[in-house]
Design an enzyme around this catalytic site. Structure first.
Site, PDB file in Angstrom:
ATOM      1  N   LYS A   1      53.802  32.478  39.919  1.00  0.00           N
ATOM      2  CA  LYS A   1      53.244  31.303  40.590  1.00  0.00           C
ATOM      3  C   LYS A   1      54.211  30.129  40.604  1.00  0.00           C
ATOM      4  CE  LYS A   1      48.278  32.034  40.377  1.00  0.00           C
ATOM      5  NZ  LYS A   1      46.980  31.457  39.985  1.00  0.00           N
TER       6      LYS A   1
ATOM      7  N   LYS B   1      43.886  35.995  46.994  1.00  0.00           N
ATOM      8  CA  LYS B   1      43.298  34.867  47.728  1.00  0.00           C
ATOM      9  C   LYS B   1      44.363  34.068  48.448  1.00  0.00           C
ATOM     10  CE  LYS B   1      39.879  34.074  44.056  1.00  0.00           C
ATOM     11  NZ  LYS B   1      39.931  33.478  42.701  1.00  0.00           N
TER      12      LYS B   1
ATOM     13  N   LYS C   1      49.325  43.134  45.459  1.00  0.00           N
ATOM     14  CA  LYS C   1      47.927  42.951  45.100  1.00  0.00           C
ATOM     15  C   LYS C   1      47.175  42.213  46.224  1.00  0.00           C
ATOM     16  CE  LYS C   1      47.099  39.703  42.158  1.00  0.00           C
ATOM     17  NZ  LYS C   1      47.027  38.779  41.043  1.00  0.00           N
TER      18      LYS C   1
HETATM   19  P1  TYM Z   1      40.858  35.086  39.658  1.00  0.00           P
HETATM   20  O1  TYM Z   1      39.997  33.971  40.122  1.00  0.00           O
HETATM   21  O2  TYM Z   1      42.239  35.200  40.203  1.00  0.00           O
HETATM   22  O3  TYM Z   1      40.154  36.464  39.945  1.00  0.00           O
HETATM   23  C1  TYM Z   1      38.834  36.705  39.524  1.00  0.00           C
HETATM   24  C2  TYM Z   1      38.694  38.150  39.034  1.00  0.00           C
HETATM   25  O4  TYM Z   1      39.038  39.054  40.090  1.00  0.00           O
HETATM   26  C3  TYM Z   1      40.009  39.980  39.611  1.00  0.00           C
HETATM   27  N1  TYM Z   1      40.894  40.345  40.721  1.00  0.00           N
HETATM   28  C4  TYM Z   1      41.108  41.586  41.152  1.00  0.00           C
HETATM   29  N2  TYM Z   1      40.615  42.770  40.747  1.00  0.00           N
HETATM   30  C5  TYM Z   1      41.037  43.878  41.405  1.00  0.00           C
HETATM   31  N3  TYM Z   1      41.910  43.843  42.438  1.00  0.00           N
HETATM   32  C6  TYM Z   1      42.436  42.674  42.878  1.00  0.00           C
HETATM   33  N4  TYM Z   1      43.290  42.643  43.902  1.00  0.00           N
HETATM   34  C7  TYM Z   1      42.035  41.474  42.219  1.00  0.00           C
HETATM   35  N5  TYM Z   1      42.335  40.161  42.394  1.00  0.00           N
HETATM   36  C8  TYM Z   1      41.641  39.487  41.473  1.00  0.00           C
HETATM   37  C9  TYM Z   1      40.744  39.239  38.517  1.00  0.00           C
HETATM   38  O5  TYM Z   1      41.393  40.134  37.643  1.00  0.00           O
HETATM   39  C10 TYM Z   1      39.630  38.473  37.864  1.00  0.00           C
HETATM   40  O6  TYM Z   1      38.945  39.293  36.931  1.00  0.00           O
HETATM   41  N6  TYM Z   1      42.515  33.759  35.141  1.00  0.00           N
HETATM   42  C11 TYM Z   1      41.360  34.269  35.863  1.00  0.00           C
HETATM   43  C12 TYM Z   1      40.117  33.423  35.728  1.00  0.00           C
HETATM   44  C13 TYM Z   1      39.715  33.093  34.332  1.00  0.00           C
HETATM   45  C14 TYM Z   1      39.159  33.988  33.376  1.00  0.00           C
HETATM   46  C15 TYM Z   1      38.912  33.199  32.206  1.00  0.00           C
HETATM   47  C16 TYM Z   1      38.840  35.330  33.401  1.00  0.00           C
HETATM   48  C17 TYM Z   1      39.801  31.872  33.732  1.00  0.00           C
HETATM   49  N7  TYM Z   1      39.305  31.934  32.459  1.00  0.00           N
HETATM   50  C18 TYM Z   1      38.370  33.771  31.067  1.00  0.00           C
HETATM   51  C19 TYM Z   1      38.302  35.899  32.244  1.00  0.00           C
HETATM   52  C20 TYM Z   1      38.063  35.125  31.091  1.00  0.00           C
HETATM   53  C21 TYM Z   1      41.733  34.365  37.331  1.00  0.00           C
HETATM   54  O7  TYM Z   1      42.633  33.730  37.802  1.00  0.00           O
HETATM   55  O8  TYM Z   1      40.888  35.108  38.063  1.00  0.00           O
END
Ligand code: TYM
Length: 342
Positions: free
Chosen positions: A111, A206, A203
């Site tokens: 990032k 978003k 991947k």
């Molecule tokens: P975020 O918002 O990027 O994504 C949310 C969840 O979706 C999963 N994900 C995917 N799974 C499969 N294939 C994909 N292409 C894909 N893209 C996203 C992510 O793995 C995630 O589970 N850091 C985290 C948010 C967060 C969090 C936490 C998660 C903040 N605090 C505490 C767990 C516990 C994130 O950026 O998710």
């Protein structure tokens, strides 16, 4: 005691990867666990956000949770910034985690890109806030997609170092051998890493500038059909066995998506479609995707039409979350040796 925590960033464009890798799993977990699901708005501002859009994005993730089937009465659903203890514990963890640990995070490197001098300090410290999200509830299980694995490992390291560094006080205050549990990542099923529809080695994300790279949860049937039809493939028909997907990332990804949507093993998809052309398989995939996503999109539209109702759900969740989180922060103050209000 077992407790589930997970979070999703309100950064727009919720997609099929978020649904299959995370949100659909959250729904399953609520059957057997107490669960806390958080819209992580503090994480969202580690990169620039338009304040005029952020509120709606927060409500949209909340609506997606509920539309997918998460019950906000049975579980706790809220947005992170309403519970100040997340940021408070994150500060403590900033003093526990080491610069070297955070420097090794691949998500930060991706990032921040080449211009690391210009990345926000928040982006660098992102994983300590994530550890605080989980540990402020002393959660034990964290369902996430594959891309969060390294962050979860860091959360475990932080919990362990905290427990070690303050072991004497933790024992003295009657918390036993460790105050924080080691949260266990749950990265399971056929959809832990959904790839871009335009490039099977990237991947689904978003932030991909091409909307054709992903299926958004709010896409209508026509858009889904168009995106699947345009999805990159190779000229060979589908293989009959999993080995036949090796070296074919796009084919592999579409089979994985189909398997996850149907909740069946990938081999069963090949049993059904082995030898078929992609045009046939894509037709079936469109039907399946629309069947799953259209009701969710419809319910999301209905829910977001009444922001007051969503805000009330978030406020109720925040109140219940804070009751747990403030207890942890008081324990932490005592463990650290701070003078606190009695
Ligand atoms: P975020 O918002 O990027 O994504 C949310 C969840 O979706 C999963 N994900 C995917 N799974 C499969 N294939 C994909 N292409 C894909 N893209 C996203 C992510 O793995 C995630 O589970 N850091 C985290 C948010 C967060 C969090 C936490 C998660 C903040 N605090 C505490 C767990 C516990 C994130 O950026 O998710």
């Amino acid at each position: 005691e077992e407790l589930v925590f997970s979070g999703v960033q309100p950064t727009g464009n919720l997609h099929l990867g978020n649904y299959l890798g995370a949100i659909s799993r959250f729904v399953t977990m609520q059957e057997n666990y107490s669960c806390i699901y958080c819209v992580v708005d503090l994480h969202a501002i580690t990169v620039p956000q338009d304040p005029r859009l952020l509120k709606d994005q927060i409500r949209e993730v909340t609506a997606a949770f509920i539309a997918a089937g998460i019950d906000p009465k049975k579980n706790i659903v809220f947005n992170q910034s309403q519970v100040p203890q997340h940021a408070e514990l994150a500060w403590v963890f900033n003093c526990v985690a080491r610069m070297g640990w955070l420097s090794r995070m691949t998500q930060f490197k991706e990032k921040a890109g080449k211009d690391r001098e210009n990345a926000s300090v928040g982006l660098f410290a992102y994983p300590t806030l994530m550890a605080a999200d989980i540990l402020v509830y002393r959660a034990t299980h964290v369902p996430v997609g594959d891309d969060q694995k390294q962050h979860l490992e860091l959360s475990r390291d932080i919990a362990q170092k905290f427990n070690n560094d303050w072991a004497e006080m933790i024992a003295e205050l009657g918390h036993g051998a460790e105050y924080f549990p080691q949260p266990e990542p749950l990265i399971q099923g056929p959809a832990t890493r959904i790839m871009s529809l335009r490039d099977g080695t990237k991947k689904m994300s978003k932030s991909d500038p091409s909307d054709y790279s992903r299926i958004n949860l709010t896409d209508n049937a026509d858009t889904i059909a168009q995106k699947v039809r345009k999805a990159k493939t190779d000229p060979e028909p589908l293989p009959g066995a999993l080995e036949g997907l090796e070296g074919r990332p796009e084919a592999d990804n579409l089979v994985g998506i189909f398997a996850a949507l149907r909740d069946m093993p990938r081999q069963s998809v090949l049993d059904e479609f082995g030898g078929a052309q992609f045009s046939t398989f894509k037709g079936a995939l469109v039907d399946l995707a629309v069947e799953t996503l259209a009701p969710i999109a419809g319910e999301m539209r209905r829910l977001t039409a009444d922001p007051g109702h969503i805000d009330a759900i978030l406020a109720d969740g925040a109140g219940r979350a804070e009751a747990i989180a403030s207890k942890t922060m008081n324990d932490v103050r005592d463990i650290l040796g701070f003078v606190r209000r009695p």
